[in-house]
Write an enzyme that holds these catalytic residues in place. Structure first.
Site, PDB file in Angstrom:
ATOM      1  N   HIS A  35       0.847  -1.195   0.000  1.00 47.30           N
ATOM      2  CA  HIS A  35       0.000   0.000   0.000  1.00 47.30           C
ATOM      3  C   HIS A  35       0.885   1.248   0.000  1.00 47.30           C
ATOM      4  CE1 HIS A  35      -2.815   3.064   1.344  1.00 47.30           C
ATOM      5  NE2 HIS A  35      -3.772   2.260   0.902  1.00 47.30           N
ATOM      6  N   GLU A  89       0.780   3.848   1.627  1.00 47.39           N
ATOM      7  CA  GLU A  89       1.133   4.341   2.966  1.00 47.39           C
ATOM      8  C   GLU A  89       2.289   3.527   3.549  1.00 47.39           C
ATOM      9  OE1 GLU A  89      -2.863   4.336   4.521  1.00 47.39           O
ATOM     10  OE2 GLU A  89      -3.335   5.995   3.172  1.00 47.39           O
ATOM     11  N   GLU A 140      -4.001   2.421  -7.171  1.00 44.76           N
ATOM     12  CA  GLU A 140      -4.375   3.509  -6.258  1.00 44.76           C
ATOM     13  C   GLU A 140      -3.452   4.707  -6.491  1.00 44.76           C
ATOM     14  OE1 GLU A 140      -6.566   2.002  -2.564  1.00 44.76           O
ATOM     15  OE2 GLU A 140      -4.450   1.910  -2.106  1.00 44.76           O
ATOM     16  N   GLY A 158      -7.789   9.273   0.158  1.00 42.37           N
ATOM     17  CA  GLY A 158      -8.183   9.973   1.384  1.00 42.37           C
ATOM     18  C   GLY A 158      -8.825  11.328   1.158  1.00 42.37           C
TER      19      GLY A 158
HETATM   20  P1  PGA Z   1      -9.525   6.105   0.641  1.00 46.11           P
HETATM   21  O1  PGA Z   1      -8.338   5.041   0.854  1.00 46.11           O
HETATM   22  O2  PGA Z   1     -10.712   5.344   0.101  1.00 46.11           O
HETATM   23  O3  PGA Z   1      -9.746   6.695   1.983  1.00 46.11           O
HETATM   24  O4  PGA Z   1      -9.020   7.089  -0.363  1.00 46.11           O
HETATM   25  C1  PGA Z   1      -8.103   4.029  -0.078  1.00 46.11           C
HETATM   26  C2  PGA Z   1      -6.827   3.318   0.266  1.00 46.11           C
HETATM   27  O5  PGA Z   1      -5.854   4.001   0.655  1.00 46.11           O
HETATM   28  O6  PGA Z   1      -6.738   2.082   0.185  1.00 46.11           O
END
Ligand code: PGA
Length: 257
Positions: free
Chosen positions: A98, A100, A168, A174
């Site tokens: 991911h 993050e 993504e 977010g």
């Molecule tokens: P979000 O997050 O729907 O809050 O944009 C998606 C993700 O990071 O998997």
């Protein structure tokens, strides 16, 4: 070969704050989602809540996942949790790489290693790719290509069949529904990802690998994204913390089946 069903994955991230709140959230989703047909639903809570949540649900409509696995299969790695461990605690899916986690230092090589470990542990890896920004010159395509190359290089056809790719774009995560990617841009990027996969796994397998979209998916944009986006499902972050909104997302995907 049988076509896979569309899939909606809830990524709870580091939420909610307590086991009690996680139970409540899961029960809210369970109550709504178990009437859904034709869509695979995966909930990825924080790993520590997994065994408890598993005991609250013995049905087959909802599968459980984790948001990460350790970079080794076991041994002296303080703080790490292996794919095999989470598999034995009830997870059948693992989100890998991911953005993050990439921001915390996960490289393409590490993501590739974890993808293989997940498959070896019997988990379906949901491997995330996506550019941080979109420049005019198309440099973002090279970023995505490099990420896909690292994941798909050297995968056996059997391993490739286990894969799910989550596209993504980091700039769309977010935010609000209106900040998500435009459906036509998504359509083109998904084609590009399939073309890149094709070079490694061949055309037939490349078209079998589900590609899901994540980045501000909400009830307000799910219809356009699922109708025009050319994807096989969605990875939902903040909207998955609201059972009513999450249900609306799953229902919109069900309409397409
Ligand atoms: P979000 O997050 O729907 O809050 O944009 C998606 C993700 O990071 O998997």
């Amino acid at each position: 070969m049988k076509k896979k069903r569309p899939i909606v994955i809830a990524n709870w991230k580091m939420n909610p704050g307590t086991l009690q709140a996680a139970r409540k959230l899961f029960d809210g989703i369970k109550k709504r989602v178990t009437k859904i047909q034709g869509v695979d639903v995966v909930i990825a809570p924080p790993a520590v809540f997994l065994p408890d949540i598993r005991t609250r649900y013995r049905g087959s409509k909802i599968a459980l996942g984790v948001q990460n696995i350790g970079s080794q299969s076991g041994g002296a790695y303080t703080g790490e949790v292996s794919g095999e461990m989470v598999r034995s605690a009830g997870a059948t899916y693992a989100i890998i790489g991911h953005s993050e986690r990439r921001a915390m230092g996960e490289t393409n090589d590490l993501v590739s290693q974890k993808t293989r470990l997940a498959i070896q542990a019997g988990l379906t890896p949901i491997v995330c790719v996506g550019e941080r920004e979109r420049s005019g010159e198309g440099a973002y395509l090279e970023i995505i290509q490099g990420q896909i190359n690292a994941i798909a290089k050297g995968l056996s056809p059997k391993e490739a069949h286990e894969l799910i790719i989550a596209y993504e774009p980091v700039w769309a995560i977010g935010k609000k529904a209106e900040d998500a990617m435009r459906p036509h841009e998504l359509y083109e990027t998904v084609l590009f990802i399939r073309k890149t996969l094709m070079a490694h796994v061949g055309k037939d397998t490349a078209f079998m690998i589900p590609i899901v979209y994540g980045g501000s998916v909400e009830a307000g944009n799910i219809h356009a994204l699922s109708k025009e986006g050319n994807v096989n499902g969605f990875l939902v972050g903040h909207a998955s913390l609201n059972p009513d909104e999450f249900l609306r997302i799953v229902e919109a995907v069900e309409l397409l089946v």
